[in-house]
Design a protein around this motif. Structure first.
Motif, PDB file in Angstrom:
ATOM      1  N   HIS A 107      52.430  17.922  38.588  1.00 44.21           N
ATOM      2  CA  HIS A 107      51.102  17.846  37.966  1.00 44.21           C
ATOM      3  C   HIS A 107      51.196  17.221  36.586  1.00 44.21           C
ATOM      4  O   HIS A 107      52.110  17.544  35.800  1.00 44.21           O
ATOM      5  CB  HIS A 107      50.483  19.245  37.872  1.00 44.21           C
ATOM      6  CG  HIS A 107      50.471  19.964  39.191  1.00 44.21           C
ATOM      7  ND1 HIS A 107      49.568  19.682  40.192  1.00 44.21           N
ATOM      8  CD2 HIS A 107      51.291  20.939  39.681  1.00 44.21           C
ATOM      9  CE1 HIS A 107      49.806  20.457  41.240  1.00 44.21           C
ATOM     10  NE2 HIS A 107      50.844  21.244  40.956  1.00 44.21           N
ATOM     11  N   ALA A 108      50.270  16.360  36.290  1.00 46.25           N
ATOM     12  CA  ALA A 108      50.233  15.680  34.993  1.00 46.25           C
ATOM     13  C   ALA A 108      50.167  16.695  33.863  1.00 46.25           C
ATOM     14  O   ALA A 108      49.443  17.700  33.933  1.00 46.25           O
ATOM     15  CB  ALA A 108      49.031  14.735  34.939  1.00 46.25           C
ATOM     16  N   GLY A 109      50.973  16.442  32.826  1.00 46.08           N
ATOM     17  CA  GLY A 109      50.968  17.302  31.649  1.00 46.08           C
ATOM     18  C   GLY A 109      51.931  18.463  31.709  1.00 46.08           C
ATOM     19  O   GLY A 109      52.147  19.149  30.701  1.00 46.08           O
ATOM     20  N   GLU A 110      52.535  18.698  32.880  1.00 50.99           N
ATOM     21  CA  GLU A 110      53.499  19.798  32.989  1.00 50.99           C
ATOM     22  C   GLU A 110      54.925  19.261  32.880  1.00 50.99           C
ATOM     23  O   GLU A 110      55.210  18.118  33.259  1.00 50.99           O
ATOM     24  CB  GLU A 110      53.304  20.542  34.314  1.00 50.99           C
ATOM     25  CG  GLU A 110      51.964  21.254  34.389  1.00 50.99           C
ATOM     26  CD  GLU A 110      51.857  22.166  35.601  1.00 50.99           C
ATOM     27  OE1 GLU A 110      52.833  22.217  36.392  1.00 50.99           O
ATOM     28  OE2 GLU A 110      50.808  22.809  35.767  1.00 50.99           O
ATOM     29  N   SER A 111      55.835  20.098  32.358  1.00 51.61           N
ATOM     30  CA  SER A 111      57.219  19.673  32.120  1.00 51.61           C
ATOM     31  C   SER A 111      58.145  20.180  33.218  1.00 51.61           C
ATOM     32  O   SER A 111      57.994  21.311  33.701  1.00 51.61           O
ATOM     33  CB  SER A 111      57.708  20.185  30.757  1.00 51.61           C
ATOM     34  OG  SER A 111      56.987  19.554  29.715  1.00 51.61           O
ATOM     35  N   TYR A 112      59.077  19.326  33.581  1.00 55.65           N
ATOM     36  CA  TYR A 112      60.016  19.628  34.662  1.00 55.65           C
ATOM     37  C   TYR A 112      61.426  19.218  34.245  1.00 55.65           C
ATOM     38  O   TYR A 112      61.626  18.453  33.301  1.00 55.65           O
ATOM     39  CB  TYR A 112      59.637  18.851  35.934  1.00 55.65           C
ATOM     40  CG  TYR A 112      58.239  19.138  36.431  1.00 55.65           C
ATOM     41  CD1 TYR A 112      57.991  20.186  37.305  1.00 55.65           C
ATOM     42  CD2 TYR A 112      57.166  18.339  36.019  1.00 55.65           C
ATOM     43  CE1 TYR A 112      56.709  20.442  37.766  1.00 55.65           C
ATOM     44  CE2 TYR A 112      55.881  18.585  36.470  1.00 55.65           C
ATOM     45  CZ  TYR A 112      55.650  19.645  37.339  1.00 55.65           C
ATOM     46  OH  TYR A 112      54.381  19.898  37.781  1.00 55.65           O
ATOM     47  N   THR A 113      62.399  19.764  34.995  1.00 54.58           N
ATOM     48  CA  THR A 113      63.777  19.273  34.879  1.00 54.58           C
ATOM     49  C   THR A 113      64.067  18.441  36.121  1.00 54.58           C
ATOM     50  O   THR A 113      63.891  18.915  37.248  1.00 54.58           O
ATOM     51  CB  THR A 113      64.781  20.429  34.791  1.00 54.58           C
ATOM     52  OG1 THR A 113      64.483  21.226  33.648  1.00 54.58           O
ATOM     53  CG2 THR A 113      66.217  19.891  34.660  1.00 54.58           C
ATOM     54  N   PHE A 114      64.493  17.182  35.894  1.00 57.17           N
ATOM     55  CA  PHE A 114      64.859  16.274  36.983  1.00 57.17           C
ATOM     56  C   PHE A 114      66.370  16.084  36.958  1.00 57.17           C
ATOM     57  O   PHE A 114      66.931  15.800  35.898  1.00 57.17           O
ATOM     58  CB  PHE A 114      64.173  14.912  36.814  1.00 57.17           C
ATOM     59  CG  PHE A 114      62.673  14.982  36.768  1.00 57.17           C
ATOM     60  CD1 PHE A 114      61.928  14.962  37.932  1.00 57.17           C
ATOM     61  CD2 PHE A 114      62.000  15.081  35.548  1.00 57.17           C
ATOM     62  CE1 PHE A 114      60.548  15.027  37.904  1.00 57.17           C
ATOM     63  CE2 PHE A 114      60.619  15.149  35.510  1.00 57.17           C
ATOM     64  CZ  PHE A 114      59.886  15.125  36.689  1.00 57.17           C
ATOM     65  N   TYR A 115      67.004  16.238  38.133  1.00 56.21           N
ATOM     66  CA  TYR A 115      68.455  16.040  38.215  1.00 56.21           C
ATOM     67  C   TYR A 115      68.747  14.971  39.258  1.00 56.21           C
ATOM     68  O   TYR A 115      68.392  15.102  40.434  1.00 56.21           O
ATOM     69  CB  TYR A 115      69.165  17.337  38.609  1.00 56.21           C
ATOM     70  CG  TYR A 115      70.643  17.153  38.894  1.00 56.21           C
ATOM     71  CD1 TYR A 115      71.555  16.995  37.855  1.00 56.21           C
ATOM     72  CD2 TYR A 115      71.121  17.121  40.199  1.00 56.21           C
ATOM     73  CE1 TYR A 115      72.909  16.812  38.115  1.00 56.21           C
ATOM     74  CE2 TYR A 115      72.470  16.940  40.469  1.00 56.21           C
ATOM     75  CZ  TYR A 115      73.353  16.789  39.417  1.00 56.21           C
ATOM     76  OH  TYR A 115      74.688  16.603  39.668  1.00 56.21           O
ATOM     77  N   GLY A 116      69.386  13.887  38.829  1.00 59.90           N
ATOM     78  CA  GLY A 116      69.720  12.821  39.759  1.00 59.90           C
ATOM     79  C   GLY A 116      70.518  11.729  39.080  1.00 59.90           C
ATOM     80  O   GLY A 116      70.938  11.862  37.916  1.00 59.90           O
ATOM     81  N   LYS A 117      70.718  10.632  39.817  1.00 59.88           N
ATOM     82  CA  LYS A 117      71.500   9.512  39.289  1.00 59.88           C
ATOM     83  C   LYS A 117      70.566   8.506  38.633  1.00 59.88           C
ATOM     84  O   LYS A 117      69.604   8.036  39.246  1.00 59.88           O
ATOM     85  CB  LYS A 117      72.285   8.831  40.406  1.00 59.88           C
ATOM     86  CG  LYS A 117      73.162   7.679  39.913  1.00 59.88           C
ATOM     87  CD  LYS A 117      73.870   6.971  41.055  1.00 59.88           C
ATOM     88  CE  LYS A 117      75.002   7.815  41.592  1.00 59.88           C
ATOM     89  NZ  LYS A 117      75.815   7.061  42.597  1.00 59.88           N
ATOM     90  N   ALA A 118      70.853   8.184  37.365  1.00 66.71           N
ATOM     91  CA  ALA A 118      70.051   7.209  36.633  1.00 66.71           C
ATOM     92  C   ALA A 118      70.328   5.812  37.163  1.00 66.71           C
ATOM     93  O   ALA A 118      71.464   5.468  37.497  1.00 66.71           O
ATOM     94  CB  ALA A 118      70.368   7.284  35.147  1.00 66.71           C
ATOM     95  N   GLU A 119      69.272   5.013  37.255  1.00 61.32           N
ATOM     96  CA  GLU A 119      69.397   3.623  37.694  1.00 61.32           C
ATOM     97  C   GLU A 119      68.528   2.760  36.799  1.00 61.32           C
ATOM     98  O   GLU A 119      68.008   3.220  35.782  1.00 61.32           O
ATOM     99  CB  GLU A 119      68.988   3.498  39.172  1.00 61.32           C
ATOM    100  CG  GLU A 119      69.883   4.285  40.117  1.00 61.32           C
ATOM    101  CD  GLU A 119      69.321   4.371  41.532  1.00 61.32           C
ATOM    102  OE1 GLU A 119      68.104   4.147  41.701  1.00 61.32           O
ATOM    103  OE2 GLU A 119      70.093   4.675  42.452  1.00 61.32           O
ATOM    104  N   GLY A 120      68.383   1.494  37.164  1.00 62.60           N
ATOM    105  CA  GLY A 120      67.531   0.607  36.395  1.00 62.60           C
ATOM    106  C   GLY A 120      68.268  -0.095  35.281  1.00 62.60           C
ATOM    107  O   GLY A 120      69.495  -0.260  35.322  1.00 62.60           O
ATOM    108  N   THR A 121      67.524  -0.476  34.252  1.00 56.12           N
ATOM    109  CA  THR A 121      68.092  -1.230  33.125  1.00 56.12           C
ATOM    110  C   THR A 121      67.952  -0.433  31.843  1.00 56.12           C
ATOM    111  O   THR A 121      67.368   0.659  31.828  1.00 56.12           O
ATOM    112  CB  THR A 121      67.361  -2.569  32.968  1.00 56.12           C
ATOM    113  OG1 THR A 121      65.987  -2.303  32.623  1.00 56.12           O
ATOM    114  CG2 THR A 121      67.416  -3.379  34.257  1.00 56.12           C
ATOM    115  N   HIS A 122      68.467  -1.022  30.749  1.00 49.28           N
ATOM    116  CA  HIS A 122      68.383  -0.346  29.451  1.00 49.28           C
ATOM    117  C   HIS A 122      66.926  -0.129  29.049  1.00 49.28           C
ATOM    118  O   HIS A 122      66.573   0.889  28.458  1.00 49.28           O
ATOM    119  CB  HIS A 122      69.105  -1.189  28.397  1.00 49.28           C
ATOM    120  CG  HIS A 122      69.044  -0.587  27.028  1.00 49.28           C
ATOM    121  ND1 HIS A 122      69.724   0.563  26.692  1.00 49.28           N
ATOM    122  CD2 HIS A 122      68.347  -0.978  25.908  1.00 49.28           C
ATOM    123  CE1 HIS A 122      69.467   0.867  25.427  1.00 49.28           C
ATOM    124  NE2 HIS A 122      68.642  -0.062  24.924  1.00 49.28           N
TER     125      HIS A 122
END
Length: 682
Positions: A107-122
């Motif tokens: 839900h928008a505005g709520e805080s979560y902890t996400f655990y996973g592998k980072a991807e993408g660029t700087h």
């Protein structure tokens, strides 16, 4: 209130269907559940700000959903849920593949902890399919999480929750098999604390302490059980052999035995004279002459009025033993017969009559030797060849055909002595560590697939000189689930016959063939009718073909070193120079280092030690054929120091209380441990 015997189906979140799946993991009760230890751990304690995430790094990120998730259907069978999460340092684009339910969970505005592998660029950070939970909950993130072996219908999340419930309900009910004084002397934590930390460790130090406690416990119970097995054997008695003089046997041999063969023969003869049943393992490298040592034991048994039985794992190997031993032993007055499942009925009846009447002194055969209709007049010696091919129950079934016969088991799988003493339980261990003179050194080469044509040219050259060759593959037929680069035996043999060697005879043998078909192909190769034999590892233990001089092993990196050494031992058995060519395109340094060991040494014991160091004990413990109780936590390749400590503690306790009368839980757990492996301790 649940207790340790509670059926897992009554645990919240399990139910009838999942309980059936857990049964495949041997989990029936709550005690089974909390005794199902993790295979590894996932450290989820690393928290990063979004701007600090590095591509390829796995980490936890605490961030707020900047907007409501969106869903898009790319095509049939592929739906994406997308979310942008932000912290004070930047934005993270998150994608969930085929997890539509996440649209309603975030839900928008709520805080979560996400655990996973980072991807993408700087500049643009992304994360795919992360684990998610509300910020601060610390159920799935911010801690070291166990990773369990699974089966269909069981997920990591479900198993983690079930184990947590089980530990909360029952860990204080666990009976401790370690006496309190043993725990204190060896500085070991309590069993309840060990179970909590082995599943959900607070940190590396607590995990190490829990593992040390559980490894010690396992090895302590094992040591007590093995000691009791030995003690049980020591109280058995049999009449000592009146004479152990086998000088006539030595005199009729066409060659002298090596010093190692004479030493091991002497150990066997001492057992015969000791007045208790022999239980001895003879280890010897490929070609070290174990069969001649067995022949000496057979002659001694027959001279003392006993019959002997030699059990081999295949019909062709039994026939080979018969052809090599019968002419030699019959010169000494030992009457021999062959007994296999494929024999004609009339020949079988004749063999059975000879055994039951006592006219036959030695029978050589396969599992047919333990058939219900086989009766022995005076079975006094049981010899099993290639010990790792027989389970403890098969050995026991053959021994039961006689009145406390002596048992001699032979193995060409070299195992470091300390390990052999553990693996083979109550067997005494003899090692033939010397090869007979004249045994050919096998030149071994490690090459890539780029050399395959040169290998074919070399094979053709050897065959033109009158020799023969083996080619070993790791599969029987092509399997789409496995990379195509593996050479499948059936397809490879057909390709060689039609495209590479159309003018030569190429045959194929594999484990799925019926025994008679397999024996027919092997016999044709032994007779020289086939030039090249393409095979799976079924030839690892097989017929001697002195004319075979080349062993080619495809995808050599897929085999254990000890298995490669066994396969290599199929050549170099005659007077001709022999070669082993290991083909591998695996570029990993670990794989190359393993194969270099094969090129550098022909010593099976050095190879076995290196195999244990590099791969662990899978080669030796994979099929659990030896009857040693399964070890759930201990690893005999890296826990040797703790093994010695546990053995000393076990011996001290048994000296103080041989029957464990004051330690009923210890006694119960030892009995249970050995019952599960098919043995009984009374």
């Amino acid at each position: 209130m649940p207790d340790l015997t509670t059926d897992v189906r009554y645990i919240k979140g399990v139910g009838e269907q999942r309980a059936k799946s857990l049964l495949k993991l041997n989990i029936r009760t709550l005690q089974d559940l909390i005794s199902y230890f993790p295979r590894s751990y996932d450290d989820r304690r690393s928290f990063q700000k979004i701007k600090d995430l590095q591509p390829g790094e796995t980490a936890c990120v605490e961030a707020m959903a900047a907007s409501s998730p969106t869903i898009s259907r790319i095509r049939k069978g592929l739906e994406l849920v997308k979310l942008r999460a932000v912290d004070e340092t930047g934005a993270l684009d998150i994608t969930f593949f085929n997890q539509v339910y996440m649209k309603d969970n975030l839900h928008a505005g709520e805080s979560y902890t996400f655990y996973g592998k980072a991807e993408g660029t700087h500049r643009r950070k992304t994360m795919a399919n992360p684990l998610v939970e509300r910020e601060g909950s610390r159920v799935l993130t911010g801690r070291i999480m166990p990773v369990y072996p699974l089966t269909a219908g069981i997920s990591q999340g479900m198993l983690v929750k079930a184990v947590e419930q089980g530990l909360d309900a029952c860990r204080d009910l666990l009976p401790d098999p370690l006496p309190e004084e043993v725990r204190q002397v060896h500085h070991l934590c309590s069993i309840g604390y060990a179970y909590k930390q082995i599943h959900f460790p607070d940190d590396e130090e607590q995990l190490a302490g829990a593992r040390r406690r559980l490894v010690f416990e396992e090895l302590f119970l094992l040591a007590i059980g093995l000691k009791k097995l030995r003690n049980r054997r020591d109280v058995l008695t049999c009449l000592p052999y009146a004479s152990t003089d086998i000088s006539a046997f030595y005199a009729c041999l066409p060659f002298p035995l090596t010093g190692a063969q004479r030493r091991v023969t002497g150990e066997i003869l001492s057992d015969f004279a000791a007045g208790r049943p022999m239980n001895r393992l003879v280890q010897g490298d490929v070609g070290s002459g174990k069969t001649m040592v067995a022949a000496a034991a057979i002659v001694c048994a027959v001279r003392n009025g006993k019959q002997a039985a030699l059990m081999a794992p295949t019909e062709i190997l039994a026939e080979q033993h018969y052809r090599s031993l019968a002419p030699l032993l019959e010169k000494l007055g030992v009457t021999c017969s062959l007994l296999t499942g494929g024999m004609p009925a009339k020949a079988r009846r004749t063999a059975l009559a000879g055994l039951s009447s006592g006219m036959t002194n030695l029978v050589i055969g396969t599992h047919a030797l333990i058939s219900a209709d086989v009766e022995y007049a005076a079975l006094g010696l049981v010899v099993t060849d290639e010990q790792h091919r027989f389970g403890v129950n098969q050995r026991a079934a053959l021994s039961a055909k006689g009145e406390r016969p002596h048992l001699l088991v032979m193995s060409a799988t070299p195992i470091p002595r300390t390990l052999a003493l553990m693996i083979y339980g109550d067997l005494d261990v003899s090692v033939i560590d010397e090869l007979p003179p004249g045994r050919q050194k096998i030149d071994t080469f490690v090459v890539t697939g780029a050399y395959r044509q040169r290998v074919y040219n070399f094979l053709r050259k050897e065959i033109a000189a009158g020799r023969q060759a083996y080619i070993i593959c790791s599969m029987v037929e092509e399997n789409n689930a496995i990379p195509d680069d593996r050479k499948a035996a059936l397809e490879y043999a057909q390709m060689l016959q039609t495209q590479v060697f159309p003018d030569l005879q190429v045959a194929c043998v594999h484990g799925r063939m019926k025994p008679r078909e397999k024996d027919k192909v092997m016999s044709a190769f032994a007779a020289g009718e086939t030039h090249i034999l393409v095979s799976t590892t079924v030839v690892e233990v097989g017929v001697d073909v002195p004319n075979a001089t080349v062993m080619v092993i495809e995808d050599a990196d897929r085999f254990g070193l000890s298995q490669l050494h066994q396969l290599r031992g199929r050549v170099g058995r005659g007077q001709y120079k022999s070669f082993c060519i290991l083909i591998s395109d695996n570029r990993s340094e670990e794989s190359r280092a393993r194969l270099r060991v094969m090129a550098q040494t022909g010593d099976g014991f050095k190879i076995a030690e290196e195999d244990l160091r590099l791969r662990g004990p899978g080669d030796f413990f994979g099929q659990r054929q030896h009857g040693l109780p399964a070890l759930k936590v201990a690893d005999l390749t890296c826990d040797m120091a703790l093994l010695h400590e546990a053995q000393q503690a076990a011996e001290e306790l048994l000296r103080k209380d041989p029957e464990l009368n004051a330690y009923p839980e210890t006694a119960r757990r030892v009995r249970r441990m050995f019952e599960l492996s098919g043995d009984t301790l009374n």
